[in-house]
Design a protein around this motif. Structure first.
Motif, PDB file in Angstrom:
ATOM      1  N   ILE A 120       0.884  -1.175   0.000  1.00 54.08           N
ATOM      2  CA  ILE A 120       0.000   0.000   0.000  1.00 54.08           C
ATOM      3  C   ILE A 120       0.911   1.212   0.000  1.00 54.08           C
ATOM      4  N   GLY A 121       1.176   1.773  -1.200  1.00 55.85           N
ATOM      5  CA  GLY A 121       2.151   2.852  -1.268  1.00 55.85           C
ATOM      6  C   GLY A 121       3.514   2.322  -0.886  1.00 55.85           C
ATOM      7  N   ASP A 122       4.085   2.839   0.215  1.00 56.80           N
ATOM      8  CA  ASP A 122       5.404   2.386   0.668  1.00 56.80           C
ATOM      9  C   ASP A 122       5.293   1.327   1.765  1.00 56.80           C
ATOM     10  N   ALA A 123       4.063   0.924   2.126  1.00 53.71           N
ATOM     11  CA  ALA A 123       3.883  -0.104   3.155  1.00 53.71           C
ATOM     12  C   ALA A 123       3.902  -1.494   2.527  1.00 53.71           C
ATOM     13  N   TYR A 124       4.398  -2.485   3.292  1.00 48.80           N
ATOM     14  CA  TYR A 124       4.539  -3.853   2.791  1.00 48.80           C
ATOM     15  C   TYR A 124       3.950  -4.807   3.833  1.00 48.80           C
ATOM     16  N   LEU A 125       3.019  -5.666   3.380  1.00 40.36           N
ATOM     17  CA  LEU A 125       2.317  -6.586   4.282  1.00 40.36           C
ATOM     18  C   LEU A 125       2.495  -8.018   3.794  1.00 40.36           C
ATOM     19  N   CYS A 126       2.992  -8.903   4.684  1.00 34.33           N
ATOM     20  CA  CYS A 126       3.105 -10.319   4.338  1.00 34.33           C
ATOM     21  C   CYS A 126       2.762 -11.168   5.558  1.00 34.33           C
ATOM     22  N   VAL A 127       2.484 -12.461   5.313  1.00 31.52           N
ATOM     23  CA  VAL A 127       2.079 -13.365   6.389  1.00 31.52           C
ATOM     24  C   VAL A 127       2.771 -14.710   6.219  1.00 31.52           C
ATOM     25  N   CYS A 128       2.721 -15.519   7.296  1.00 31.58           N
ATOM     26  CA  CYS A 128       3.149 -16.912   7.230  1.00 31.58           C
ATOM     27  C   CYS A 128       2.179 -17.715   8.087  1.00 31.58           C
ATOM     28  N   GLY A 129       1.760 -18.887   7.562  1.00 33.74           N
ATOM     29  CA  GLY A 129       0.794 -19.718   8.263  1.00 33.74           C
ATOM     30  C   GLY A 129      -0.563 -19.724   7.583  1.00 33.74           C
ATOM     31  N   MET A 130      -0.674 -19.036   6.442  1.00 29.63           N
ATOM     32  CA  MET A 130      -1.891 -19.040   5.645  1.00 29.63           C
ATOM     33  C   MET A 130      -1.501 -18.676   4.203  1.00 29.63           C
ATOM     34  N   PRO A 131      -2.264 -19.095   3.220  1.00 35.02           N
ATOM     35  CA  PRO A 131      -3.404 -20.023   3.292  1.00 35.02           C
ATOM     36  C   PRO A 131      -2.977 -21.475   3.547  1.00 35.02           C
ATOM     37  N   GLU A 132      -1.652 -21.737   3.536  1.00 39.69           N
ATOM     38  CA  GLU A 132      -1.161 -23.066   3.926  1.00 39.69           C
ATOM     39  C   GLU A 132      -0.596 -22.978   5.339  1.00 39.69           C
ATOM     40  N   GLU A 133      -1.039 -23.860   6.232  1.00 35.25           N
ATOM     41  CA  GLU A 133      -0.556 -23.827   7.603  1.00 35.25           C
ATOM     42  C   GLU A 133       0.947 -24.137   7.660  1.00 35.25           C
ATOM     43  N   ASN A 134       1.630 -23.487   8.602  1.00 38.05           N
ATOM     44  CA  ASN A 134       3.078 -23.677   8.728  1.00 38.05           C
ATOM     45  C   ASN A 134       3.437 -23.583  10.214  1.00 38.05           C
ATOM     46  N   PRO A 135       3.926 -24.671  10.824  1.00 34.34           N
ATOM     47  CA  PRO A 135       4.234 -24.649  12.266  1.00 34.34           C
ATOM     48  C   PRO A 135       5.353 -23.675  12.629  1.00 34.34           C
ATOM     49  N   ASN A 136       6.173 -23.280  11.625  1.00 40.03           N
ATOM     50  CA  ASN A 136       7.286 -22.358  11.879  1.00 40.03           C
ATOM     51  C   ASN A 136       6.949 -20.936  11.449  1.00 40.03           C
ATOM     52  N   HIS A 137       5.648 -20.587  11.476  1.00 33.31           N
ATOM     53  CA  HIS A 137       5.218 -19.297  10.929  1.00 33.31           C
ATOM     54  C   HIS A 137       5.932 -18.107  11.585  1.00 33.31           C
ATOM     55  N   ALA A 138       6.031 -18.090  12.917  1.00 36.30           N
ATOM     56  CA  ALA A 138       6.650 -16.944  13.600  1.00 36.30           C
ATOM     57  C   ALA A 138       8.146 -16.863  13.291  1.00 36.30           C
ATOM     58  N   GLU A 139       8.840 -18.004  13.337  1.00 35.44           N
ATOM     59  CA  GLU A 139      10.287 -18.030  13.057  1.00 35.44           C
ATOM     60  C   GLU A 139      10.568 -17.579  11.623  1.00 35.44           C
ATOM     61  N   ASN A 140       9.735 -18.025  10.676  1.00 36.79           N
ATOM     62  CA  ASN A 140       9.941 -17.657   9.266  1.00 36.79           C
ATOM     63  C   ASN A 140       9.792 -16.148   9.058  1.00 36.79           C
ATOM     64  N   ILE A 141       8.774 -15.552   9.699  1.00 36.42           N
ATOM     65  CA  ILE A 141       8.548 -14.115   9.537  1.00 36.42           C
ATOM     66  C   ILE A 141       9.711 -13.321  10.152  1.00 36.42           C
ATOM     67  N   VAL A 142      10.156 -13.731  11.345  1.00 42.58           N
ATOM     68  CA  VAL A 142      11.269 -13.014  11.992  1.00 42.58           C
ATOM     69  C   VAL A 142      12.543 -13.144  11.152  1.00 42.58           C
ATOM     70  N   ASN A 143      12.791 -14.337  10.594  1.00 47.18           N
ATOM     71  CA  ASN A 143      13.951 -14.508   9.698  1.00 47.18           C
ATOM     72  C   ASN A 143      13.845 -13.591   8.497  1.00 47.18           C
ATOM     73  N   SER A 144      12.639 -13.527   7.914  1.00 44.44           N
ATOM     74  CA  SER A 144      12.433 -12.653   6.753  1.00 44.44           C
ATOM     75  C   SER A 144      12.709 -11.202   7.113  1.00 44.44           C
ATOM     76  N   ALA A 145      12.173 -10.746   8.269  1.00 43.91           N
ATOM     77  CA  ALA A 145      12.371  -9.354   8.687  1.00 43.91           C
ATOM     78  C   ALA A 145      13.854  -9.054   8.894  1.00 43.91           C
ATOM     79  N   THR A 146      14.576  -9.995   9.534  1.00 39.47           N
ATOM     80  CA  THR A 146      16.016  -9.795   9.767  1.00 39.47           C
ATOM     81  C   THR A 146      16.777  -9.692   8.448  1.00 39.47           C
ATOM     82  N   GLU A 147      16.458 -10.552   7.491  1.00 37.64           N
ATOM     83  CA  GLU A 147      17.132 -10.515   6.184  1.00 37.64           C
ATOM     84  C   GLU A 147      16.799  -9.243   5.418  1.00 37.64           C
ATOM     85  N   ILE A 148      15.557  -8.766   5.566  1.00 34.14           N
ATOM     86  CA  ILE A 148      15.155  -7.522   4.891  1.00 34.14           C
ATOM     87  C   ILE A 148      15.951  -6.343   5.445  1.00 34.14           C
ATOM     88  N   ILE A 149      16.067  -6.276   6.774  1.00 38.47           N
ATOM     89  CA  ILE A 149      16.866  -5.196   7.371  1.00 38.47           C
ATOM     90  C   ILE A 149      18.319  -5.292   6.903  1.00 38.47           C
TER      91      ILE A 149
END
Length: 612
Positions: A481-510
């Motif tokens: 949305i403009g300069d905002a970026y929204l992503c998720v993990c755990g949907m629409p396919e369930e993923n038991p490592n959803h929180a770890e995957n998102i934090v890894n993604s955020a760290t790599e993005i930074i």
């Protein structure tokens, strides 16, 4: 002396306006008393007279001319009427329909050998491809029109084609070439006293000077062009140049004058229903309010501009344009093949007759030879048809793969498969989803200082890198949305490592942005917020599918982002409980969050240094 010159120009133009008005009145009065071919000619003349004054009236008169020409089987008048309908569609912003009518008119004009009409059709088709940003096609049609007009000694037509080639060079940022073609066209138009053409050249030269940041020179050309068009009473061009002048005053930070000219342009464009001018005007209004810090108004005009753009350019209209062009090219090739077959048949008959007269025995021999040739030719054609069928199958397969790839760029895999197989997909609730939300720090100030094209290229580069990172970590980008970026993990396919995957993604993005800022001229910093919880997801809309997510978890992730700091990853207590043994954290003091109360938050300790 300059005042006397301008007064003389005004008197001449005012006389032309009155004269043009008299012509329309006389033609409409004459229309009531005539019939047959004379009536068709008057209807077509009225259609031309109303092109810019009232495109809807122009179309009405042209459609009446087309009906009468069809009944009389008059091909030239029929081609003229089709062309006039196309021009009216162009002024109304219906480019797909305009191209269809132009191509139909061109086909008739080629059949009857109307060179002047052919050049005119090529000219207008080139303009439509220019509007659709297909500059290679536009240049091809304009160059073909120029060649015919120069051969015929048509000075006005030659000037128009030179002007249009200048437009294409202009669109391709070849400003020196554009000025060269504009000046050549202007010189001819001044020689033949083509006042409307002179004004068009002045306007476009003004646009070039605007792009090379020579604003005073640009403004002089704009004002001269506007004065002529106002005196001629050409509403479409008055609106167009009012938009241009408004934009220029916006660049000069003269908001009062910008507001005045943009208001004038919008009023006229809305009255004549010129969709492209309305869209452009809304965009300029959005830029002006943003520059003044009136962001709510800026957003409102941006939305209006986007809605108008969607009305003009849709996938359906683009498909129609391609289909009509393919149909025209196909019919043209069929006609050429038919002529070649006729020529070949005539030659075979003449040869057969000559040999029959010489020797009847040789005739029999040639009969057998021809029969063998026919058999071989049928075999060759059959083999060619098989090859073409196989090629068509390969094209269909390739296009289907492209379509599937495009769909997967818009929707998650499972949702896309549901839509392809069932035609619909049901919204679903997911209990364990981690949401990533980021925003660029100081984006508004930075974007106001950058050229639009450079800004879009920068955002495209950054978002593409973000996409690659989250895809690698099995996450799903929902939207930007403009300069905002929204992503998720755990949907629409369930993923038991959803929180770890998102934090890894955020760290790599930074990490990516930090490294990019070392060599980039523009340093982009972001704030990141992460939260875990229940999310509802589903497809929104029935025409342009959008997969979107809803729920309090999304809002909380947004709150995490807004309470974060530049180049920091701020996570909620809920997410922290899931990943606390897998990363290092900096515990923060409780922060009051609107609608939530006091909340505990944590920074991911990634050890990176922000470069400002």
């Amino acid at each position: 002396m300059k005042i006397l010159k301008n007064l003389l120009i005004f008197v001449c133009f005012f006389s032309n306006i009155l004269w043009a008005g008299d012509i329309i009145d006389n033609l409409e009065a004459k229309l009531k008393t005539i019939s047959g071919k004379e009536k068709i000619n008057v209807l077509n003349a009225l259609a031309k007279a109303y092109y810019e004054k009232s495109p809807k009236k122009s179309m009405s008169y042209a459609e009446q001319a087309l009906e009468l020409a069809g009944k009389a089987d008059d091909q030239k008048d029929k081609a003229d009427a089709l062309h006039n309908i196309g021009v009216a569609c162009k002024y109304l912003g219906n480019y797909g329909k305009a191209l269809g009518y132009y191509l139909e008119s061109l086909k008739i004009r080629e059949n009857i050998g109307d060179e002047e009409g052919i050049a005119n059709s090529l000219h207008h088709i080139g303009n439509i491809y220019d509007y659709l940003k297909n500059y290679d096609q536009a240049l091809k049609y304009h160059q073909n029109a120029l060649k015919i007009r120069e051969e015929r000694g048509d000075k006005k037509g030659t000037a128009d084609s030179l002007h249009n080639i200048g437009v294409i060079c202009h669109q391709l940022n070849r400003y020196t070439k554009a000025l060269e073609y504009y000046q050549k066209g202007l010189k001819i138009r001044e020689e033949i006293s083509d006042k409307k053409g002179i004004a068009g050249s002045l306007n476009n030269i003004g646009v070039v000077y605007k792009h090379i940041i020579n604003y005073p020179e640009s403004l002089d050309y704009y004002l001269d062009a506007l004065k002529i068009f106002e005196e001629l009473g050409i509403q479409y061009e008055i609106a167009n140049i009012s938009n241009n002048i408004g934009e220029l005053y916006l660049k000069l930070n003269n908001y009062d004058r910008a507001f005045s000219y943009l208001g004038q342009g919008l009023k006229i464009a809305q009255r004549i229903e010129a969709k492209e001018l309305i869209r452009e005007n809304y965009a300029f209004h959005s830029d002006m309010h943003a520059a003044k810090g009136e962001y709510q108004k800026s957003l409102e005009y941006y939305k209006l501009s986007s809605q108008m753009k969607d009305r003009i350019f849709t996938e359906e209209s683009s498909k129609k344009v391609a289909d009509m062009q393919a149909k025209y090219e196909s019919e043209k090739k069929e006609k050429e093949i038919e002529l070649l077959k006729k020529d070949n048949h005539i030659q075979q008959l003449a040869l057969g007759k000559q040999k029959l007269l010489k020797n009847s025995l040789l005739a029999g021999f040639f009969f057998v030879l021809i029969l063998a040739f026919v058999v071989y030719n049928r075999y060759r054609l059959k083999k060619k048809a098989h090859a073409e069928l196989e090629a068509a199958h390969n094209i269909i397969t390739s296009e289907k793969a492209k379509s599937d790839k495009l769909l997967l760029n818009v929707l998650p895999v499972r949702v896309a498969n549901d839509l392809k197989e069932k035609g619909e997909t049901e919204p679903e609730s997911f209990d364990n989803v981690t949401v990533y939300f980021s925003d660029i720090v100081g984006f508004t100030n930075l974007s106001s200082q950058l050229e639009p094209r450079f800004l879009i290229n920068e955002l495209n580069d950054i978002v593409t890198a973000f996409d690659n990172i989250i895809e690698k970590n099995q996450c799903e980008r929902i939207k930007t949305i403009g300069d905002a970026y929204l992503c998720v993990c755990g949907m629409p396919e369930e993923n038991p490592n959803h929180a770890e995957n998102i934090v890894n993604s955020a760290t790599e993005i930074i990490q990516y942005l930090t490294e990019r800022n070392h060599y980039s001229k523009i340093h982009w910093n972001i704030r990141v917020g992460i939260h875990t919880g229940k999310v509802v997801g589903g497809v929104v809309g029935i025409k342009k599918y959008i997969y979107d997510v809803f729920g309090d978890t999304i809002n909380t992730a947004s709150r995490m982002e807004s309470n974060s700091k530049p180049m920091k990853i701020n996570i909620s207590e809920t997410t922290h409980e899931i990943v606390k043994n897998k990363f290092k954290f900096i515990e923060r003091d409780s922060i009051f969050v609107k609608g939530k109360g006091e909340m505990k938050m944590y920074f991911i300790n990634n050890g990176l240094v922000v470069k400002s």
